[in-house]
Design an enzyme around this catalytic site. Structure first.
Site, PDB file in Angstrom:
ATOM      1  CD1 TRP A 106      -2.094  -2.272   1.681  1.00  0.00           C
ATOM      2  CD2 TRP A 106      -2.933  -1.265  -0.133  1.00  0.00           C
ATOM      3  NE1 TRP A 106      -3.053  -3.097   1.143  1.00  0.00           N
ATOM      4  CE2 TRP A 106      -3.588  -2.509   0.039  1.00  0.00           C
ATOM      5  CE3 TRP A 106      -3.301  -0.457  -1.210  1.00  0.00           C
ATOM      6  CZ2 TRP A 106      -4.574  -2.958  -0.837  1.00  0.00           C
ATOM      7  CZ3 TRP A 106      -4.292  -0.904  -2.084  1.00  0.00           C
ATOM      8  CH2 TRP A 106      -4.911  -2.144  -1.886  1.00  0.00           C
ATOM      9  CG  ASP A 175      -2.957   4.030   4.391  1.00  0.00           C
ATOM     10  OD1 ASP A 175      -3.990   3.920   5.080  1.00  0.00           O
ATOM     11  OD2 ASP A 175      -2.754   3.359   3.351  1.00  0.00           O
ATOM     12  CE  LYS A 199      -8.417  -1.910   4.053  1.00  0.00           C
ATOM     13  NZ  LYS A 199      -8.598  -3.227   3.488  1.00  0.00           N
TER      14      LYS A 199
HETATM   15  N1  PLP Z   1      -4.292   1.484   2.471  1.00  0.00           N
HETATM   16  C1  PLP Z   1      -4.351   0.310   3.116  1.00  0.00           C
HETATM   17  C2  PLP Z   1      -3.491   0.085   4.320  1.00  0.00           C
HETATM   18  C3  PLP Z   1      -5.208  -0.691   2.648  1.00  0.00           C
HETATM   19  O1  PLP Z   1      -5.275  -1.876   3.272  1.00  0.00           O
HETATM   20  C4  PLP Z   1      -6.006  -0.441   1.507  1.00  0.00           C
HETATM   21  C5  PLP Z   1      -6.938  -1.447   0.968  1.00  0.00           C
HETATM   22  O2  PLP Z   1      -6.995  -2.574   1.326  1.00  0.00           O
HETATM   23  C6  PLP Z   1      -5.893   0.793   0.877  1.00  0.00           C
HETATM   24  C7  PLP Z   1      -5.035   1.731   1.386  1.00  0.00           C
HETATM   25  C8  PLP Z   1      -6.684   1.102  -0.364  1.00  0.00           C
HETATM   26  O3  PLP Z   1      -7.973   1.414   0.029  1.00  0.00           O
HETATM   27  P1  PLP Z   1      -9.163   1.514  -1.024  1.00  0.00           P
HETATM   28  O4  PLP Z   1      -9.432   0.156  -1.542  1.00  0.00           O
HETATM   29  O5  PLP Z   1     -10.271   2.094  -0.173  1.00  0.00           O
HETATM   30  O6  PLP Z   1      -8.730   2.447  -2.095  1.00  0.00           O
END
Ligand code: PLP
Length: 369
Positions: A106, A175, A199
């Site tokens: 990510w 994040d 989540k």
């Molecule tokens: N950041 C983290 C730590 C994630 O686990 C995820 C998705 O699983 C994301 C960002 C991306 O999120 P989205 O699918 O809402 O764009």
């Protein structure tokens, strides 16, 4: 009594607390006597204003958010923020450079996206094997960076920071999508924190952004207005129609966290749950393997390999099939890494984790060679 006979260990969208789901179900057709579902309320109505302001207040209480921080409820998910962060913050300093700590998929995606809007400095040496966080003494931080970015918990690899990085005054951006509200943290150490809801804090559709006020107003001209933090802050996240139902669900989750005893209680549970599974792996004498270094093991997403450190395909397949039959759902590791992954978000109870551990023990006894 549990309404459902299965336990959902999904990495997200993930399990929500049973009382939250019941509350939403009770109110589905009639929210607080209005005769309308929350889905049918105008985002400008008094009823929705109450929902969004209470949700914000509850989050402020839960995290003790200082007054000089704005709370935004945006669309576009975590990935939306991969773009919004550089679009809003890259211009904070003249070099238009940002530091990215890449510790998994990510943060790698976020760094990739940021390159469209400025220079990206990779603080850590590039790697394909995300199992640890290199020692701080080796980090290549740039004092002229506009911000330092990291991902507190890498959902796929299970690498979680157990501390807040020190950046010597450079705004820190984090994040927290997959560990938000699973541990208390000092908001004032951050320039910006974001978390997609699906989540730990709700259903898909809304992303929380907490931003220090002095970082507002630096958006690039090309920044889409719905991602412009200053504009969204000026409109209390109501520049356009927000994801109303997702905000409502998130508000119900915040209520539930408060009732349970707050973020400290979530952290206490997370420690108990994750150590149950990590200890079991440790004591399995080479049947279960954890790919991660001990110092940065996630309390939220626990990766498990069976048979060897790289896993054993047949055994892992058998494990997943038997687990699903027994009602333990969504334990498959992300397609990019394979294996098993147990996501133990706030809504997964200590008892449910114990049930998983018992299943894992039985499977081990039956399949040990
Ligand atoms: N950041 C983290 C730590 C994630 O686990 C995820 C998705 O699983 C994301 C960002 C991306 O999120 P989205 O699918 O809402 O764009």
């Amino acid at each position: 009594k549990q309404a459902r006979s299965v336990i959902n260990f999904s990495a997200g969208p993930a399990k929500l607390p049973e009382p939250v789901m019941r509350h939403a179900q009770r109110e589905m057709l009639n929210h607080e006597g209005t005769g309308l579902s929350v889905m049918e309320l105008s985002h400008r109505s008094a009823e929705f204003s109450k929902i969004i302001s209470t949700t914000e207040k509850d989050l402020r209480d839960l995290l003790d958010i200082p007054d000089n921080y704005k709370v935004l409820f945006l669309q576009g998910g975590g990935s939306g923020q991969f773009s919004a962060v550089p679009l809003n913050l890259m211009r904070l300093k003249p070099d238009h450079t940002a530091d990215y700590l890449v510790t998994g998929t990510w943060s790698a995606k976020a760094a990739q996206e940021a390159k469209k809007y400025g220079k990206v400095n990779l603080v850590l040496p590039p790697t394909k094997k995300y199992t640890s966080i290199p020692d701080k003494s080796t980090w290549d931080l740039n004092p002229e960076a506009s911000y330092v970015y990291y991902c507190a918990n890498e959902t796929i690899h299970g690498v979680e920071f157990q501390y807040i990085p020190e950046t010597n005054g450079v705004p820190l951006v984090c994040d927290m999508s997959s560990n938000f509200l699973s541990r208390p943290f000092d908001v004032s150490k951050f320039g910006l924190v974001f978390a997609a809801a699906q989540k730990n804090i709700g259903c898909a559709g809304v992303t929380v952004v907490i931003i220090r006020e002095d970082l507002l107003g630096y958006a690039m001209d090309i920044c889409p207005v719905i991602f412009d933090y200053k504009s969204q802050a000026g409109h209390n996240s109501l520049y356009n129609t927000p994801p109303t139902y997702s905000v409502y669900m998130m508000g119900l989750v915040f209520d539930w966290v408060k009732e349970q005893g707050g973020v400290a209680k979530m952290e206490a549970n997370a420690k108990i749950k994750s150590s149950t599974i990590y200890n079991l792996m440790q004591e399995s004498k080479g049947f279960y393997w954890c790919p991660l270094d001990p110092g940065n093991r996630s309390r939220m997403n626990v990766p498990v390999r069976i048979g060897s450190p790289e896993g054993h395909e047949d055994l892992e397949k058998k494990f997943l099939e038997e687990a699903a039959k027994a009602g333990f759902l969504q334990l498959k590791g992300h397609r990019s890494v394979g294996g098993i992954r147990a996501s133990l978000y706030n809504a997964v109870t200590v008892d449910e984790t114990d049930q998983l551990a018992a299943f894992m023990r039985n499977f081990m006894e039956a399949n040990r060679r």
